[in-house]
Design a protein around this motif. Structure first.
Motif, PDB file in Angstrom:
ATOM      1  N   ASP A 259      35.873 -15.812  82.982  1.00  0.00           N
ATOM      2  CA  ASP A 259      34.525 -16.369  82.809  1.00  0.00           C
ATOM      3  C   ASP A 259      33.949 -15.856  81.499  1.00  0.00           C
ATOM      4  O   ASP A 259      34.527 -14.984  80.842  1.00  0.00           O
ATOM      5  CB  ASP A 259      33.628 -15.957  83.980  1.00  0.00           C
ATOM      6  CG  ASP A 259      32.458 -16.915  84.179  1.00  0.00           C
ATOM      7  OD1 ASP A 259      32.245 -17.777  83.305  1.00  0.00           O
ATOM      8  OD2 ASP A 259      31.778 -16.786  85.204  1.00  0.00           O
ATOM      9  N   VAL A 260      32.808 -16.395  81.108  1.00  0.00           N
ATOM     10  CA  VAL A 260      32.138 -15.970  79.877  1.00  0.00           C
ATOM     11  C   VAL A 260      31.306 -14.726  80.176  1.00  0.00           C
ATOM     12  O   VAL A 260      30.469 -14.724  81.090  1.00  0.00           O
ATOM     13  CB  VAL A 260      31.227 -17.090  79.329  1.00  0.00           C
ATOM     14  CG1 VAL A 260      30.471 -16.595  78.099  1.00  0.00           C
ATOM     15  CG2 VAL A 260      32.058 -18.316  78.982  1.00  0.00           C
ATOM     16  N   ILE A 261      31.567 -13.648  79.431  1.00  0.00           N
ATOM     17  CA  ILE A 261      30.827 -12.394  79.579  1.00  0.00           C
ATOM     18  C   ILE A 261      29.831 -12.292  78.434  1.00  0.00           C
ATOM     19  O   ILE A 261      30.187 -12.485  77.272  1.00  0.00           O
ATOM     20  CB  ILE A 261      31.776 -11.187  79.567  1.00  0.00           C
ATOM     21  CG1 ILE A 261      32.783 -11.285  80.728  1.00  0.00           C
ATOM     22  CG2 ILE A 261      30.996  -9.873  79.657  1.00  0.00           C
ATOM     23  CD1 ILE A 261      33.871 -10.231  80.686  1.00  0.00           C
ATOM     24  N   GLU A 262      28.576 -11.998  78.740  1.00  0.00           N
ATOM     25  CA  GLU A 262      27.516 -11.971  77.719  1.00  0.00           C
ATOM     26  C   GLU A 262      26.977 -10.561  77.541  1.00  0.00           C
ATOM     27  O   GLU A 262      26.698  -9.877  78.520  1.00  0.00           O
ATOM     28  CB  GLU A 262      26.388 -12.917  78.115  1.00  0.00           C
ATOM     29  CG  GLU A 262      25.240 -12.964  77.120  1.00  0.00           C
ATOM     30  CD  GLU A 262      24.172 -13.966  77.514  1.00  0.00           C
ATOM     31  OE1 GLU A 262      22.999 -13.769  77.123  1.00  0.00           O
ATOM     32  OE2 GLU A 262      24.495 -14.951  78.205  1.00  0.00           O
ATOM     33  N   GLU A 263      26.828 -10.138  76.275  1.00  0.00           N
ATOM     34  CA  GLU A 263      26.252  -8.835  75.959  1.00  0.00           C
ATOM     35  C   GLU A 263      25.501  -8.933  74.636  1.00  0.00           C
ATOM     36  O   GLU A 263      25.838  -9.752  73.777  1.00  0.00           O
ATOM     37  CB  GLU A 263      27.339  -7.770  75.818  1.00  0.00           C
ATOM     38  CG  GLU A 263      27.869  -7.239  77.140  1.00  0.00           C
ATOM     39  CD  GLU A 263      26.833  -6.481  77.941  1.00  0.00           C
ATOM     40  OE1 GLU A 263      25.943  -5.847  77.326  1.00  0.00           O
ATOM     41  OE2 GLU A 263      26.903  -6.523  79.178  1.00  0.00           O
ATOM     42  N   PHE A 264      24.471  -8.093  74.480  1.00  0.00           N
ATOM     43  CA  PHE A 264      23.752  -7.979  73.209  1.00  0.00           C
ATOM     44  C   PHE A 264      24.239  -6.746  72.471  1.00  0.00           C
ATOM     45  O   PHE A 264      24.466  -5.695  73.079  1.00  0.00           O
ATOM     46  CB  PHE A 264      22.246  -7.883  73.432  1.00  0.00           C
ATOM     47  CG  PHE A 264      21.536  -9.204  73.373  1.00  0.00           C
ATOM     48  CD1 PHE A 264      21.151  -9.751  72.149  1.00  0.00           C
ATOM     49  CD2 PHE A 264      21.263  -9.907  74.530  1.00  0.00           C
ATOM     50  CE1 PHE A 264      20.505 -10.957  72.091  1.00  0.00           C
ATOM     51  CE2 PHE A 264      20.615 -11.129  74.486  1.00  0.00           C
ATOM     52  CZ  PHE A 264      20.234 -11.658  73.260  1.00  0.00           C
ATOM     53  N   VAL A 265      24.414  -6.885  71.169  1.00  0.00           N
ATOM     54  CA  VAL A 265      24.818  -5.764  70.332  1.00  0.00           C
ATOM     55  C   VAL A 265      24.149  -5.940  68.975  1.00  0.00           C
ATOM     56  O   VAL A 265      23.814  -7.056  68.568  1.00  0.00           O
ATOM     57  CB  VAL A 265      26.363  -5.714  70.190  1.00  0.00           C
ATOM     58  CG1 VAL A 265      26.884  -6.897  69.396  1.00  0.00           C
ATOM     59  CG2 VAL A 265      26.813  -4.413  69.554  1.00  0.00           C
ATOM     60  N   THR A 266      23.917  -4.831  68.269  1.00  0.00           N
ATOM     61  CA  THR A 266      23.327  -4.881  66.941  1.00  0.00           C
ATOM     62  C   THR A 266      24.330  -4.374  65.924  1.00  0.00           C
ATOM     63  O   THR A 266      24.832  -3.259  66.052  1.00  0.00           O
ATOM     64  CB  THR A 266      22.043  -4.018  66.874  1.00  0.00           C
ATOM     65  OG1 THR A 266      21.119  -4.497  67.850  1.00  0.00           O
ATOM     66  CG2 THR A 266      21.404  -4.119  65.495  1.00  0.00           C
ATOM     67  N   LEU A 267      24.613  -5.200  64.932  1.00  0.00           N
ATOM     68  CA  LEU A 267      25.518  -4.825  63.848  1.00  0.00           C
ATOM     69  C   LEU A 267      24.738  -4.811  62.543  1.00  0.00           C
ATOM     70  O   LEU A 267      24.259  -5.866  62.106  1.00  0.00           O
ATOM     71  CB  LEU A 267      26.687  -5.809  63.730  1.00  0.00           C
ATOM     72  CG  LEU A 267      27.777  -5.773  64.807  1.00  0.00           C
ATOM     73  CD1 LEU A 267      28.877  -6.758  64.458  1.00  0.00           C
ATOM     74  CD2 LEU A 267      28.345  -4.377  64.958  1.00  0.00           C
ATOM     75  N   GLY A 268      24.595  -3.637  61.947  1.00  0.00           N
ATOM     76  CA  GLY A 268      23.888  -3.554  60.675  1.00  0.00           C
ATOM     77  C   GLY A 268      22.479  -4.093  60.733  1.00  0.00           C
ATOM     78  O   GLY A 268      21.994  -4.700  59.772  1.00  0.00           O
ATOM     79  N   GLY A 269      21.793  -3.897  61.870  1.00  0.00           N
ATOM     80  CA  GLY A 269      20.423  -4.378  62.016  1.00  0.00           C
ATOM     81  C   GLY A 269      20.327  -5.827  62.437  1.00  0.00           C
ATOM     82  O   GLY A 269      19.231  -6.352  62.615  1.00  0.00           O
ATOM     83  N   ILE A 270      21.475  -6.504  62.621  1.00  0.00           N
ATOM     84  CA  ILE A 270      21.478  -7.914  63.015  1.00  0.00           C
ATOM     85  C   ILE A 270      21.837  -8.008  64.498  1.00  0.00           C
ATOM     86  O   ILE A 270      22.924  -7.575  64.902  1.00  0.00           O
ATOM     87  CB  ILE A 270      22.491  -8.718  62.185  1.00  0.00           C
ATOM     88  CG1 ILE A 270      22.192  -8.568  60.693  1.00  0.00           C
ATOM     89  CG2 ILE A 270      22.475 -10.188  62.585  1.00  0.00           C
ATOM     90  CD1 ILE A 270      23.253  -9.151  59.794  1.00  0.00           C
TER      91      ILE A 270
END
Length: 460
Positions: A259-270
């Motif tokens: 299934d599609v797994i969703e997560e938030f992450v920040t890379l270099g402020g983005i």
């Protein structure tokens, strides 16, 4: 526009913690709290911005319910511009609920609706609508940069620029009005060129604000990023490496992710809204087929696609099928497993995709992730985020209204060039002025206000 009701709600997240806070606002905030608060000092006469130690006591049984600190903030020097009391209890579900229930039981306080404290701050003139909407952006910020953008809007940086725009349009409207009422006086040489000049200045300022819209929207909502590739190329390992947590199951068995797994992450402020998808391939497994279809749907909706290729194997039929589907999309090709001898046809990939969008990495060795950050920043922000002093427009409602105001001004300039009477041109200028007013809430429907504040959490 003071409200007659006194409202209360838990202002902190429910659960275990050091303290919990109940916020009370309205004309009866102090008097109603005094009914259940016992202390050496009389809070009915308490000065603004003072803190008092005491106990919550059930007036009917004289039982001590909780030991608290009570803070008094007199209006208009409070968040809502009304009298506000904050009851700081011990953290935990039971303590704070007992105090809130006892307060509501006295009959003079009702439970607050979602966002009602901020709504009262707006209705009482303490903040405008753009600043109020920035409050929810502060709460939902996914990165330090997004938080900084929301903070600037909450402080009124966008509002000041919109108000300045409206002020200039009011001056233009006044000149037009005088010219209509007193045509015998050529006031300020009210000519077509004058209207065009002032409208062009306003359009240029709106363009300066809209220039930041795409970046602001990304900072506010994040880049929806789909991690795609055939099975067992390292998609889930990449997600775990970016999140720095074992969110996805990783095995050598193809088709592990269903299934599609969703997560938030920040890379270099983005901020990135990562979607780890099931490996896209032809399969007879019914469950895996559902996962593959969901992966294809995520592929369609994504703002950015991270196409993961196993560099230690030749490109396969499933890779080529994905390559055909990705044409014309914003894609970053990730050559994974480069700690092993590279066998994949890199020349073929370079011919199909921009060379600068191909990143060599080894998720296992945690190599190349910094290069991925740089490529994303190059793709969406021209290499780096704008100056910290820049006013970003991040709210979709604001962006839409700015576009509408710009079009109204363009319509007015075109009407002027066509020789249409200036009293009709005035309609376009006034429409632009009103549309800008909707950004800060000077002219906005009550139903829209209710809709905006209904998105807030309780206690805010």
């Amino acid at each position: 526009m003071m409200n007659q009701d006194t409202i209360a709600a838990i202002a902190t997240a429910v659960g275990e913690g050091g303290i919990a806070v109940i916020r009370v606002s309205g004309p009866g905030a102090v008097s109603e709290s005094a009914k259940i608060f016992r202390s050496k000092s009389n809070i009915a006469d308490a000065s603004s911005h003072t803190v008092h130690y005491g106990h919550i006591v059930d007036p009917q049984t004289d039982e001590k319910v909780e030991e608290i600190l009570l803070t008094v903030m007199r209006g208009p020097r409070s968040f809502t511009a009304e009298d506000v009391v904050e009851l700081s209890t011990h953290g935990g579900v039971v303590a704070v609920k007992r105090v809130l229930e006892l307060l509501l039981r006295q009959g003079g306080v009702r439970i607050a609706e979602p966002g009602e404290f901020t709504k009262r701050a707006f209705l009482n003139g303490r903040i405008d609508l753009a600043q109020a909407e920035a409050v929810i952006d502060l709460i939902r910020s996914k990165s330090d940069r997004a938080f900084s953008v929301a903070m600037k809007q909450a402080e009124g940086t966008l509002s000041k620029r919109v108000k300045a725009l409206r002020h200039n349009l009011v001056e233009l409207l006044a000149h037009i009005e005088v010219n209509i009422d007193y045509p015998e006086h050529d006031v300020a040489e009210m000519t077509s060129s004058y209207i065009r000049e002032k409208s062009e200045e306003a359009v240029a300022e709106i363009d300066r604000l809209l220039k930041t819209a795409s970046e602001g929207k990304i900072l506010r909502e994040g880049i929806t990023t789909a991690i795609v590739g055939r099975p067992n190329v390292g998609k889930s390992s990449l997600l775990n490496a970016l999140v720095q947590e074992n969110k996805a199951i990783v095995t050598d068995i193809a088709g592990t992710t269903r299934d599609v797994i969703e997560e938030f992450v920040t890379l270099g402020g983005i901020p990135l809204r990562l979607l780890d998808t099931a490996g896209i391939r032809e399969t007879t497994d019914v469950v895996e087929q559902i996962g593959v279809e969901r992966s294809r749907a995520a592929l369609t909706d994504a703002d950015l696609i991270l196409f993961v290729v196993n560099a230690a194997e030749p490109l396969q039929a499933d890779d080529y099928k994905l390559i055909e589907q990705l044409g014309g999309r914003p894609v970053i090709v990730l050559l994974n497993k480069t700690d092993l001898p590279v066998v994949a046809d890199t020349e073929e990939l370079a011919a199909r995709f921009k060379p600068e969008s191909i990143v060599r990495l080894s998720v296992l060795q945690e190599q190349g992730l910094d290069q991925l950050e740089k490529v994303i920043a190059d793709m969406f922000f021209g290499g780096e985020l704008e100056s910290a002093d820049l006013t970003y427009v991040s709210n979709v409602r604001h962006i839409g209204l700015l576009h509408q105001a710009k079009q109204s001004l363009i319509d007015g300039m075109e009407a002027t060039a066509s020789g249409i009477p200036i009293d009709l041109v005035q309609i376009d200028v006034r429409t632009a002025w009103e549309q800008l007013g909707e950004v800060i809430g000077d002219s906005v429907a009550e139903s829209l206000i209710d809709q905006i504040f209904s998105q807030f959490c309780l206690g805010k």
